[in-house]
Design a protein around this motif. Structure first.
Motif, PDB file in Angstrom:
ATOM      1  N   VAL A 241      31.935  38.468  31.579  1.00  0.00           N
ATOM      2  CA  VAL A 241      33.280  39.083  30.516  1.00  0.00           C
ATOM      3  C   VAL A 241      33.554  39.885  31.016  1.00  0.00           C
ATOM      4  O   VAL A 241      34.723  40.554  30.588  1.00  0.00           O
ATOM      5  CB  VAL A 241      31.377  39.761  29.312  1.00  0.00           C
ATOM      6  CG1 VAL A 241      32.490  40.576  28.389  1.00  0.00           C
ATOM      7  CG2 VAL A 241      31.069  38.693  28.994  1.00  0.00           C
ATOM      8  N   ALA A 242      32.893  41.420  31.892  1.00  0.00           N
ATOM      9  CA  ALA A 242      33.518  41.734  32.803  1.00  0.00           C
ATOM     10  C   ALA A 242      34.766  41.843  33.472  1.00  0.00           C
ATOM     11  O   ALA A 242      35.670  42.302  33.253  1.00  0.00           O
ATOM     12  CB  ALA A 242      32.947  43.313  33.557  1.00  0.00           C
ATOM     13  N   ALA A 243      34.408  40.993  34.331  1.00  0.00           N
ATOM     14  CA  ALA A 243      35.673  39.882  35.183  1.00  0.00           C
ATOM     15  C   ALA A 243      37.171  39.649  33.741  1.00  0.00           C
ATOM     16  O   ALA A 243      38.330  40.055  34.470  1.00  0.00           O
ATOM     17  CB  ALA A 243      35.186  39.037  35.827  1.00  0.00           C
ATOM     18  N   SER A 244      36.306  39.106  32.959  1.00  0.00           N
ATOM     19  CA  SER A 244      37.097  38.507  32.326  1.00  0.00           C
ATOM     20  C   SER A 244      38.502  39.923  31.673  1.00  0.00           C
ATOM     21  O   SER A 244      39.649  39.626  31.586  1.00  0.00           O
ATOM     22  CB  SER A 244      36.539  38.087  31.043  1.00  0.00           C
ATOM     23  OG  SER A 244      36.197  36.815  31.398  1.00  0.00           O
ATOM     24  N   ILE A 245      37.444  40.805  31.045  1.00  0.00           N
ATOM     25  CA  ILE A 245      37.770  42.136  30.500  1.00  0.00           C
ATOM     26  C   ILE A 245      39.080  43.091  31.445  1.00  0.00           C
ATOM     27  O   ILE A 245      40.270  42.564  31.739  1.00  0.00           O
ATOM     28  CB  ILE A 245      36.969  42.722  30.138  1.00  0.00           C
ATOM     29  CG1 ILE A 245      36.467  42.605  28.423  1.00  0.00           C
ATOM     30  CG2 ILE A 245      37.544  44.638  29.633  1.00  0.00           C
ATOM     31  CD1 ILE A 245      35.406  43.523  28.548  1.00  0.00           C
ATOM     32  N   GLN A 246      38.512  43.168  32.746  1.00  0.00           N
ATOM     33  CA  GLN A 246      39.631  43.482  33.979  1.00  0.00           C
ATOM     34  C   GLN A 246      40.298  42.667  34.307  1.00  0.00           C
ATOM     35  O   GLN A 246      41.666  43.213  34.150  1.00  0.00           O
ATOM     36  CB  GLN A 246      38.190  43.789  34.946  1.00  0.00           C
ATOM     37  CG  GLN A 246      38.710  44.327  36.592  1.00  0.00           C
ATOM     38  CD  GLN A 246      37.729  44.192  37.700  1.00  0.00           C
ATOM     39  OE1 GLN A 246      37.218  45.676  37.712  1.00  0.00           O
ATOM     40  NE2 GLN A 246      37.597  43.761  37.967  1.00  0.00           N
ATOM     41  N   GLU A 247      40.481  41.009  34.259  1.00  0.00           N
ATOM     42  CA  GLU A 247      41.730  40.521  34.778  1.00  0.00           C
ATOM     43  C   GLU A 247      42.951  40.223  33.528  1.00  0.00           C
ATOM     44  O   GLU A 247      43.796  40.107  33.517  1.00  0.00           O
ATOM     45  CB  GLU A 247      41.061  38.789  34.008  1.00  0.00           C
ATOM     46  CG  GLU A 247      42.233  38.189  35.135  1.00  0.00           C
ATOM     47  CD  GLU A 247      42.183  38.266  36.396  1.00  0.00           C
ATOM     48  OE1 GLU A 247      41.142  39.536  37.345  1.00  0.00           O
ATOM     49  OE2 GLU A 247      43.426  37.654  37.738  1.00  0.00           O
ATOM     50  N   ALA A 248      42.489  41.123  32.137  1.00  0.00           N
ATOM     51  CA  ALA A 248      43.149  40.800  31.004  1.00  0.00           C
ATOM     52  C   ALA A 248      44.321  41.948  31.587  1.00  0.00           C
ATOM     53  O   ALA A 248      45.492  42.064  30.987  1.00  0.00           O
ATOM     54  CB  ALA A 248      42.669  40.458  29.600  1.00  0.00           C
ATOM     55  N   ILE A 249      43.166  43.100  31.242  1.00  0.00           N
ATOM     56  CA  ILE A 249      44.350  44.666  31.361  1.00  0.00           C
ATOM     57  C   ILE A 249      45.029  44.378  33.107  1.00  0.00           C
ATOM     58  O   ILE A 249      46.363  44.933  32.590  1.00  0.00           O
ATOM     59  CB  ILE A 249      43.102  45.651  32.100  1.00  0.00           C
ATOM     60  CG1 ILE A 249      42.246  45.867  30.422  1.00  0.00           C
ATOM     61  CG2 ILE A 249      44.311  47.521  32.280  1.00  0.00           C
ATOM     62  CD1 ILE A 249      40.772  47.494  30.626  1.00  0.00           C
ATOM     63  N   VAL A 250      44.469  44.349  33.958  1.00  0.00           N
ATOM     64  CA  VAL A 250      44.616  44.233  35.421  1.00  0.00           C
ATOM     65  C   VAL A 250      46.334  42.395  35.301  1.00  0.00           C
ATOM     66  O   VAL A 250      47.353  43.323  35.826  1.00  0.00           O
ATOM     67  CB  VAL A 250      44.298  43.713  36.468  1.00  0.00           C
ATOM     68  CG1 VAL A 250      44.558  43.054  38.293  1.00  0.00           C
ATOM     69  CG2 VAL A 250      42.950  44.476  36.742  1.00  0.00           C
ATOM     70  N   ASP A 251      46.349  42.344  35.159  1.00  0.00           N
ATOM     71  CA  ASP A 251      47.256  41.156  34.707  1.00  0.00           C
ATOM     72  C   ASP A 251      48.462  41.720  34.092  1.00  0.00           C
ATOM     73  O   ASP A 251      49.735  41.764  35.025  1.00  0.00           O
ATOM     74  CB  ASP A 251      46.951  39.820  33.615  1.00  0.00           C
ATOM     75  CG  ASP A 251      46.580  38.547  34.370  1.00  0.00           C
ATOM     76  OD1 ASP A 251      46.830  38.162  35.740  1.00  0.00           O
ATOM     77  OD2 ASP A 251      46.585  37.731  33.672  1.00  0.00           O
TER      78      ASP A 251
END
Ligand code: KG4
Ligand code: ZN
Length: 339
Positions: A241-251
């Motif tokens: 979940v943390a990696a997916s949230i981070q990816e959404a922001i980073v993207d």
């Protein structure tokens, strides 16, 4: 003035929850010390303005002494004293600004009031001589997210900004919701290690506005997703979940930064602000820059987050243009870069 002819500047940063003090010679860091208030705010789950201001009052004198002694500089050798004048928390800003003004007055040297976001924009200059305008700079902190075009030092065009939450704010709010603690950015950065960034696809907002950000929808989406998953008894592992949230922001941050590069034809990209300490963001920016043959200048993580050196660096440049501040300069909590 030192033997190198560069001004010796004391920089003070107190806009939020870090008391940063540094001695900078021109653009070379002689010392940089930090008093973190994280523990004082952690039990509240966020920065409490009154607590921040009081903590700055307690920390500032010893930190100034420490910065001077680490640099091997006596206060009488200073050519100027600089402090953040905004944007930030009014009470917190006032502590640094008043201290710096009083010190400059007593030493009979100029006082320079500095824009905090310009400080973040300058931080890479402390490490990279090759970082020169024209450049596109991604600024992402707890209170602001902006894409800035620098045509020359001191001349900025804000190409895009967040229309709601800043990127750091999104990290902080989501980490709090997930019980990961404060500050949220480093917590999600750590938690996401080994997680699958493609485990959950959270929305990437404002795809139709090339340079602007919006992060409040992401927050709602994560909350709804986790509540549903809990009710159904199939919550994915926290690192996913943390990696997916981070990816959404980073993207979104990466995509919009390089939209600005395409638009301006800039061949230099830089970044500043606490969120630029994020490992995944740094990795993704580096990959994208390498693919396009664009130079990327990211400060070391400790210079991405708030610090006094970046404030002194801006002051050094301003002094070079004979820009000093009047004694009656006030804090500007809502100061906006480039206006
Ligand atoms: O620039 P900064 O130190 O202070 C402000 O000017 O606000 O930025 C602080 C923000 C916080 O929201 C914090 O969670 C975020 O930067 N941050 C990070 C990381 N380190 C700090 N966000 C993501 N990943 C990190 N490693
Ligand atoms: Zn900052």
């Amino acid at each position: 003035m030192t033997a190198t002819g560069a001004p010796l500047i004391l920089g003070i940063e107190t806009s939020c929850d870090e008391t940063g003090v540094a001695v900078v010679e021109g653009l070379e860091v002689r010392s940089s010390v930090l008093g973190s208030q994280t523990d004082a705010h952690a039990r509240f789950g966020g920065v409490v303005p009154e607590v921040a201001a009081r903590a700055h009052v307690e920390a500032i004198r010893p930190l100034v002494h420490m910065a001077l002694s680490k640099a091997g500089v006596h206060s009488h050798e200073l050519d100027a004293v600089a402090a953040t004048k905004g944007p930030g928390l009014a009470g917190a800003l006032m502590v640094g600004l008043s201290f710096a003004k009083a010190m400059a007055w007593s030493l009979d040297v100029p006082f320079v009031g500095v824009d905090h976001m310009e400080g973040h924009l300058f931080a890479p200059r402390l490490e990279y001589d090759e970082y020169t305008p024209p450049a596109v700079v991604l600024l992402a902190s707890g209170g602001h997210s902006q894409i800035v075009h620098v045509s020359e030092w001191g001349r900025y065009t804000v190409m895009g900004s967040t229309i709601d939450d800043a990127a750091g704010e999104a990290f902080d709010k989501l980490a709090r919701f997930m019980g990961l603690g404060f500050p949220g950015g480093p917590a999600i950065d750590r938690e996401s290690e080994g997680g699958d960034p493609a485990a959950v696809t959270f929305p990437r907002a404002l795809r139709d506005r090339p340079f602007d950000f919006s992060f409040s929808g992401l927050k709602t989406s994560v909350v709804t997703y986790l509540e549903k998953a809990k009710a159904a008894g199939n919550v994915p592992p926290l690192p996913d979940v943390a990696a997916s949230i981070q990816e959404a922001i980073v993207d979104v941050l990466v995509e919009k930064t390089f939209n600005a590069v395409d638009e301006t034809g800039a061949t230099t990209v830089a970044g500043g602000g606490g969120v630029l300490a994020n490992r995944r963001l740094r990795e993704r920016l580096a990959t994208e820059a390498a693919e396009r043959g664009v130079d990327l200048h990211l400060p070391a993580p400790v210079l991405c987050t708030d610090n006094g050196a970046m404030i002194a660096a801006v002051a050094s440049d301003m002094l070079g243009r004979s820009e000093v501040s009047p004694w009656d300069v006030e804090v500007e909590p809502g100061l906006k870069l480039g206006l």
